[in-house]
Design an enzyme around this catalytic site. Structure first.
Site, PDB file in Angstrom:
ATOM      1  N   ASP A  84      77.942 -21.268  -2.150  1.00  0.00           N
ATOM      2  CA  ASP A  84      77.359 -21.980  -3.309  1.00  0.00           C
ATOM      3  C   ASP A  84      76.517 -21.039  -4.053  1.00  0.00           C
ATOM      4  O   ASP A  84      75.830 -20.329  -3.446  1.00  0.00           O
ATOM      5  CB  ASP A  84      76.681 -23.217  -3.000  1.00  0.00           C
ATOM      6  N   MET A  85      76.572 -21.050  -5.455  1.00  0.00           N
ATOM      7  CA  MET A  85      75.706 -20.667  -6.379  1.00  0.00           C
ATOM      8  C   MET A  85      74.539 -21.258  -6.328  1.00  0.00           C
ATOM      9  O   MET A  85      74.327 -22.558  -6.625  1.00  0.00           O
ATOM     10  CB  MET A  85      76.239 -20.109  -7.492  1.00  0.00           C
TER      11      MET A  85
ATOM     12  N   GLN B 151      78.959 -20.064 -12.647  1.00  0.00           N
ATOM     13  CA  GLN B 151      78.287 -20.929 -13.483  1.00  0.00           C
ATOM     14  C   GLN B 151      78.539 -20.682 -14.888  1.00  0.00           C
ATOM     15  O   GLN B 151      78.242 -19.439 -15.270  1.00  0.00           O
ATOM     16  CB  GLN B 151      76.895 -20.936 -13.120  1.00  0.00           C
TER      17      GLN B 151
ATOM     18  N   ARG C 239      85.287 -21.510  -7.398  1.00  0.00           N
ATOM     19  CA  ARG C 239      84.943 -22.861  -7.867  1.00  0.00           C
ATOM     20  C   ARG C 239      84.130 -22.477  -9.232  1.00  0.00           C
ATOM     21  O   ARG C 239      83.239 -21.669  -9.185  1.00  0.00           O
ATOM     22  CB  ARG C 239      84.019 -23.397  -6.978  1.00  0.00           C
TER      23      ARG C 239
ATOM     24  N   ALA D 131      73.681 -26.193 -12.688  1.00  0.00           N
ATOM     25  CA  ALA D 131      72.565 -27.354 -12.497  1.00  0.00           C
ATOM     26  C   ALA D 131      71.384 -26.996 -12.311  1.00  0.00           C
ATOM     27  O   ALA D 131      70.433 -27.704 -12.339  1.00  0.00           O
ATOM     28  CB  ALA D 131      73.144 -28.107 -11.287  1.00  0.00           C
TER      29      ALA D 131
ATOM     30  N   THR E 132      84.409 -30.473 -12.297  1.00  0.00           N
ATOM     31  CA  THR E 132      83.853 -31.109 -13.285  1.00  0.00           C
ATOM     32  C   THR E 132      84.103 -32.681 -13.247  1.00  0.00           C
ATOM     33  O   THR E 132      85.153 -32.890 -12.700  1.00  0.00           O
ATOM     34  CB  THR E 132      84.296 -30.566 -14.723  1.00  0.00           C
TER      35      THR E 132
ATOM     36  N   ARG F 123      72.311 -33.195  -9.963  1.00  0.00           N
ATOM     37  CA  ARG F 123      73.362 -33.766 -10.384  1.00  0.00           C
ATOM     38  C   ARG F 123      73.492 -34.843 -11.722  1.00  0.00           C
ATOM     39  O   ARG F 123      74.250 -34.597 -12.580  1.00  0.00           O
ATOM     40  CB  ARG F 123      74.148 -34.555  -9.228  1.00  0.00           C
TER      41      ARG F 123
END
Length: 305
Positions: free
Chosen positions: A132-133, A161, A182, A187, A224, A287
């Site tokens: 994950d970033m 991102q 991905r 966020a 998305t 989120r």
């Protein structure tokens, strides 16, 4: 107004007192709604049910910014056990991990050792591990770690991102590795010196990245809830004659469940991001900050029976 809403939820996500209260008292409220369970064994049945509906998953043990070697090693062991459970239970699932959970802020060699242990197990069982970033200050370190690990492992992927200025160049550099990527909008709260401050610019860059990733021939996960981005991806794939097995859509567990099933019925690969664990609060607030519509989706998920 959107910027105010975003900043409000990002501010809440960093409130330590609210995080502690949510961890102690709120897990029962959100379990089965926005998280699958307080641990992975308690999440397996939910994942099986999603699989029965034709939905793939990626699971994430919530928690980040670990500051002790012992905790990072414990997180590594937990990730390995999760991969072994996925294989044993024959789940259609990937696993997502955060480098800060595995010791990024402690020692780079520690992260490499921990990720090597995880990826050895993942390679054995054929389970994809997505790095994950996180926030922009950790972006370069994360991508360098990914590139190093990708030289030895095929079962490792990562996230880019769209709100960062640097991402188009990052995508170009990574494309030679032919990775599973991905793509997300982003966020975290970032300054205008490193990230697009306006939603329209983020959306335009997101579309550009989707197109470039597909044109590079990369397997692309479009993560998305935005109908405009979903429609754009469908139209683009048709225009460029991109087969459905070169991309997938990803959405969060508990949000837009009807749309998820519609995509499956239309013949698209749909993967649900399924978090578990007690540290759900910061994840949930981010989120909500990502997109105002997520507030509505989340509320519907929390009140559904």
């Amino acid at each position: 107004m959107e910027a105010v809403t975003r900043n409000f939820f990002l501010c809440l996500s960093k409130n330590n007192w609210l995080n502690q209260v949510a961890r102690k008292r709120g897990s029962g409220i959100v379990t089965g709604k926005i998280i699958a369970g307080i641990d992975f064994p308690n999440s397996v049945q939910i994942i099986k049910e999603l699989n029965r509906k034709g939905l793939s998953t990626t699971v994430d043990h919530l928690g980040e910014f670990v500051h002790s070697k012992e905790t990072a090693i414990d997180r590594t062991k937990e990730a390995i056990e999760t991969i072994e459970t996925i294989a044993r239970e024959k789940l259609d699932s990937h696993i997502s991990v955060k480098m800060t959970s595995l010791g990024l802020d402690i020692d780079r060699d520690l992260v490499i050792r921990n990720m090597t242990s995880i990826l050895d197990t993942a390679e054995k069982h054929g389970v994809m591990v997505t790095i994950d970033m996180e926030d922009e200050p950790r972006c370069e370190q994360t991508l360098e770690l990914f590139k190093q690990l990708r030289e030895s492992y095929s079962c490792v992927s990562t996230v880019l991102q769209a709100y960062l200025y640097r991402t188009e160049q990052d995508l170009k550099k990574l494309s030679v590795l032919k990775p599973f990527l991905r793509l997300v909008k982003g966020a975290y709260k970032e300054p205008a010196t490193v990230a697009y401050p306006d939603k329209k610019d983020v959306d335009d860059n997101y579309k550009k990245l989707i197109r470039q990733s597909l044109e590079y021939g990369l397997y692309t996960a479009v993560a998305t809830h935005d109908d405009e981005m979903i429609g754009y991806t469908k139209e683009l794939a048709e225009k460029l004659k991109i087969p459905n097995d070169q991309f997938e859509f990803q959405m969060l567990y508990g949000m837009r469940s009807k749309t998820q099933m519609e995509l499956v019925e239309q013949g698209y690969k749909m993967r649900v991001y399924v978090p578990y664990g007690r540290d759900w609060y910061g994840y949930f607030m981010r989120r909500l900050a990502e997109r105002p519509a997520n507030i509505s989706f989340a509320f519907k998920g929390l009140v559904k029976k």
